[in-house]
Scaffold this motif. Sequence first.
Motif, PDB file in Angstrom:
ATOM      1  N   VAL A   1       0.732  -1.123  -0.028  1.00 21.39           N
ATOM      2  CA  VAL A   1       0.015  -0.089   0.002  1.00 21.39           C
ATOM      3  C   VAL A   1       0.850   1.216  -0.041  1.00 21.39           C
ATOM      4  O   VAL A   1       1.889   1.346   0.513  1.00 21.39           O
ATOM      5  CB  VAL A   1      -0.934   0.033   1.162  1.00 21.39           C
ATOM      6  N   CYS A   2       0.297   2.264  -0.558  1.00 21.27           N
ATOM      7  CA  CYS A   2       1.070   3.677  -0.553  1.00 21.27           C
ATOM      8  C   CYS A   2       0.637   4.274   0.671  1.00 21.27           C
ATOM      9  O   CYS A   2      -0.359   4.895   0.790  1.00 21.27           O
ATOM     10  CB  CYS A   2       0.591   4.393  -1.714  1.00 21.27           C
ATOM     11  N   LEU A   3       1.553   4.551   1.707  1.00 25.47           N
ATOM     12  CA  LEU A   3       1.313   5.264   3.029  1.00 25.47           C
ATOM     13  C   LEU A   3       0.784   6.522   2.759  1.00 25.47           C
ATOM     14  O   LEU A   3      -0.004   7.059   3.560  1.00 25.47           O
ATOM     15  CB  LEU A   3       2.554   5.032   3.891  1.00 25.47           C
ATOM     16  N   ASN A   4       1.256   7.278   1.790  1.00 25.77           N
ATOM     17  CA  ASN A   4       1.050   8.670   1.285  1.00 25.77           C
ATOM     18  C   ASN A   4      -0.583   8.709   1.165  1.00 25.77           C
ATOM     19  O   ASN A   4      -1.130   9.832   1.306  1.00 25.77           O
ATOM     20  CB  ASN A   4       1.762   9.315   0.210  1.00 25.77           C
ATOM     21  N   ASP A   5      -1.080   7.602   0.605  1.00 21.55           N
ATOM     22  CA  ASP A   5      -2.691   7.856   0.411  1.00 21.55           C
ATOM     23  C   ASP A   5      -3.503   8.269   1.740  1.00 21.55           C
ATOM     24  O   ASP A   5      -4.863   8.541   1.555  1.00 21.55           O
ATOM     25  CB  ASP A   5      -3.116   6.612  -0.316  1.00 21.55           C
ATOM     26  N   ASP A   6      -2.867   7.786   3.032  1.00 23.57           N
ATOM     27  CA  ASP A   6      -3.721   8.091   4.125  1.00 23.57           C
ATOM     28  C   ASP A   6      -3.371   9.298   4.878  1.00 23.57           C
ATOM     29  O   ASP A   6      -2.066   9.390   5.334  1.00 23.57           O
ATOM     30  CB  ASP A   6      -3.567   6.921   5.119  1.00 23.57           C
ATOM     31  N   PRO A   7      -3.941  10.219   4.939  1.00 20.52           N
ATOM     32  CA  PRO A   7      -3.379  11.573   5.573  1.00 20.52           C
ATOM     33  C   PRO A   7      -3.111  11.495   6.852  1.00 20.52           C
ATOM     34  O   PRO A   7      -2.591  12.309   7.653  1.00 20.52           O
ATOM     35  CB  PRO A   7      -4.646  12.671   5.112  1.00 20.52           C
ATOM     36  N   GLU A   8      -3.697  10.567   7.725  1.00 22.74           N
ATOM     37  CA  GLU A   8      -3.650  10.163   8.981  1.00 22.74           C
ATOM     38  C   GLU A   8      -2.454   9.060   9.369  1.00 22.74           C
ATOM     39  O   GLU A   8      -2.016   9.023  10.400  1.00 22.74           O
ATOM     40  CB  GLU A   8      -4.796   9.556   9.712  1.00 22.74           C
ATOM     41  N   CYS A   9      -1.900   8.831   8.296  1.00 19.90           N
ATOM     42  CA  CYS A   9      -0.773   7.591   8.520  1.00 19.90           C
ATOM     43  C   CYS A   9       0.399   8.324   9.088  1.00 19.90           C
ATOM     44  O   CYS A   9       1.041   9.529   8.728  1.00 19.90           O
ATOM     45  CB  CYS A   9      -0.180   7.205   7.083  1.00 19.90           C
ATOM     46  N   VAL A  10       1.088   7.634  10.142  1.00 23.40           N
ATOM     47  CA  VAL A  10       2.177   8.000  10.777  1.00 23.40           C
ATOM     48  C   VAL A  10       3.107   7.082  10.847  1.00 23.40           C
ATOM     49  O   VAL A  10       2.597   5.794  10.931  1.00 23.40           O
ATOM     50  CB  VAL A  10       2.028   8.812  12.183  1.00 23.40           C
ATOM     51  N   ILE A  11       4.477   7.231  10.690  1.00 27.49           N
ATOM     52  CA  ILE A  11       5.397   6.031  11.044  1.00 27.49           C
ATOM     53  C   ILE A  11       6.660   6.477  11.796  1.00 27.49           C
ATOM     54  O   ILE A  11       7.281   7.802  12.101  1.00 27.49           O
ATOM     55  CB  ILE A  11       5.974   5.694   9.538  1.00 27.49           C
ATOM     56  N   GLY A  12       7.345   5.385  12.357  1.00 31.94           N
ATOM     57  CA  GLY A  12       8.295   5.575  13.510  1.00 31.94           C
ATOM     58  C   GLY A  12       8.221   6.099  14.624  1.00 31.94           C
ATOM     59  O   GLY A  12       6.851   6.303  15.230  1.00 31.94           O
ATOM     60  N   THR A  13       9.240   6.171  15.436  1.00 30.07           N
ATOM     61  CA  THR A  13       9.084   6.388  16.964  1.00 30.07           C
ATOM     62  C   THR A  13       8.395   7.915  17.153  1.00 30.07           C
ATOM     63  O   THR A  13       7.732   8.230  17.985  1.00 30.07           O
ATOM     64  CB  THR A  13      10.540   6.446  17.486  1.00 30.07           C
ATOM     65  N   HIS A  14       8.740   8.698  16.229  1.00 31.02           N
ATOM     66  CA  HIS A  14       8.306  10.324  16.403  1.00 31.02           C
ATOM     67  C   HIS A  14       6.721  10.269  15.717  1.00 31.02           C
ATOM     68  O   HIS A  14       6.309  11.539  15.795  1.00 31.02           O
ATOM     69  CB  HIS A  14       9.320  11.200  15.892  1.00 31.02           C
ATOM     70  N   ARG A  15       6.494   9.311  15.147  1.00 37.37           N
ATOM     71  CA  ARG A  15       5.038   9.290  14.502  1.00 37.37           C
ATOM     72  C   ARG A  15       4.709  10.586  13.618  1.00 37.37           C
ATOM     73  O   ARG A  15       4.042  11.414  13.525  1.00 37.37           O
ATOM     74  CB  ARG A  15       3.796   9.372  15.663  1.00 37.37           C
ATOM     75  N   GLN A  16       5.707  10.314  12.528  1.00 35.95           N
ATOM     76  CA  GLN A  16       5.729  11.453  11.555  1.00 35.95           C
ATOM     77  C   GLN A  16       4.981  10.832  10.362  1.00 35.95           C
ATOM     78  O   GLN A  16       4.849   9.812  10.144  1.00 35.95           O
ATOM     79  CB  GLN A  16       7.271  11.697  11.031  1.00 35.95           C
ATOM     80  N   SER A  17       4.577  11.718   9.481  1.00 33.26           N
ATOM     81  CA  SER A  17       4.228  11.313   8.059  1.00 33.26           C
ATOM     82  C   SER A  17       5.090  10.650   7.232  1.00 33.26           C
ATOM     83  O   SER A  17       6.596  11.041   7.716  1.00 33.26           O
ATOM     84  CB  SER A  17       3.903  12.609   7.349  1.00 33.26           C
ATOM     85  N   PRO A  18       4.789   9.905   6.444  1.00 33.97           N
ATOM     86  CA  PRO A  18       5.809   8.951   5.765  1.00 33.97           C
ATOM     87  C   PRO A  18       6.957   9.621   5.105  1.00 33.97           C
ATOM     88  O   PRO A  18       8.159   9.352   5.357  1.00 33.97           O
ATOM     89  CB  PRO A  18       4.891   8.103   4.744  1.00 33.97           C
ATOM     90  N   VAL A  19       6.539  10.579   4.293  1.00 36.84           N
ATOM     91  CA  VAL A  19       7.552  11.659   3.617  1.00 36.84           C
ATOM     92  C   VAL A  19       8.602  11.970   4.705  1.00 36.84           C
ATOM     93  O   VAL A  19       9.734  12.016   4.512  1.00 36.84           O
ATOM     94  CB  VAL A  19       7.230  12.358   2.894  1.00 36.84           C
ATOM     95  N   ILE A  20       8.102  12.657   5.821  1.00 35.43           N
ATOM     96  CA  ILE A  20       8.758  13.581   6.677  1.00 35.43           C
ATOM     97  C   ILE A  20       9.829  12.517   7.363  1.00 35.43           C
ATOM     98  O   ILE A  20      10.847  12.538   7.657  1.00 35.43           O
ATOM     99  CB  ILE A  20       8.198  14.044   7.776  1.00 35.43           C
ATOM    100  N   TRP A  21       9.132  11.267   7.861  1.00 32.78           N
ATOM    101  CA  TRP A  21      10.076  10.241   8.364  1.00 32.78           C
ATOM    102  C   TRP A  21      11.092   9.932   7.592  1.00 32.78           C
ATOM    103  O   TRP A  21      12.257   9.798   8.060  1.00 32.78           O
ATOM    104  CB  TRP A  21       9.093   9.019   8.437  1.00 32.78           C
ATOM    105  N   PHE A  22      11.255   9.678   6.318  1.00 37.12           N
ATOM    106  CA  PHE A  22      11.994   9.083   5.353  1.00 37.12           C
ATOM    107  C   PHE A  22      13.021  10.389   5.072  1.00 37.12           C
ATOM    108  O   PHE A  22      14.554  10.100   5.347  1.00 37.12           O
ATOM    109  CB  PHE A  22      11.538   8.617   4.108  1.00 37.12           C
ATOM    110  N   GLU A  23      12.623  11.548   5.199  1.00 39.04           N
ATOM    111  CA  GLU A  23      13.525  12.605   4.758  1.00 39.04           C
ATOM    112  C   GLU A  23      14.548  12.946   5.988  1.00 39.04           C
ATOM    113  O   GLU A  23      15.377  13.483   5.740  1.00 39.04           O
ATOM    114  CB  GLU A  23      12.962  13.879   4.243  1.00 39.04           C
ATOM    115  N   GLU A  24      13.763  12.613   7.201  1.00 40.13           N
ATOM    116  CA  GLU A  24      14.434  12.979   8.448  1.00 40.13           C
ATOM    117  C   GLU A  24      15.316  11.703   8.984  1.00 40.13           C
ATOM    118  O   GLU A  24      15.564  11.644  10.275  1.00 40.13           O
ATOM    119  CB  GLU A  24      13.500  13.735   9.719  1.00 40.13           C
ATOM    120  N   GLY A  25      15.652  10.817   8.153  1.00 46.39           N
ATOM    121  CA  GLY A  25      16.486   9.577   8.607  1.00 46.39           C
ATOM    122  C   GLY A  25      15.720   8.402   8.584  1.00 46.39           C
ATOM    123  O   GLY A  25      16.617   7.279   9.143  1.00 46.39           O
ATOM    124  N   ALA A  26      14.409   8.129   8.510  1.00 44.70           N
ATOM    125  CA  ALA A  26      13.830   6.884   8.581  1.00 44.70           C
ATOM    126  C   ALA A  26      14.295   5.947   9.800  1.00 44.70           C
ATOM    127  O   ALA A  26      14.956   4.925   9.695  1.00 44.70           O
ATOM    128  CB  ALA A  26      14.148   6.144   7.289  1.00 44.70           C
TER     129      ALA A  26
END
Length: 81
Positions: free
Chosen positions: A13-38
């Motif tokens: 699934v594309c995580l970007n498709d869900d505006p409420e999606c968060v990922i990682g310890t800091h619960r960031q949006s998928p793109v921000i999570w990746f750009e800030e070191g994943a």
Amino acid sequence: MKKVYACLIGNWVCLNDDPECVIGTHRQSPVIWFEEGADIYAPTSRNPEYVDKYTGLDYVNVYYLGKDYRINPIFIQIVTE
């Protein structure tokens, strides 16, 4: 544009498709999570008690479409368009 895909319960699934999606310890949006070191959970030293246990594996937490997932980072792909 970067798209972050994850395999959740056998479906990519594309995580970007869900505006409420968060990922990682800091619960960031998928793109921000990746750009800030994943960030993922991946200890530099393993507790011998957990080396051969599921709970000792590397993982990342994903909140997608109202559900929390704990997945191995190998099930994440980044696509740049």
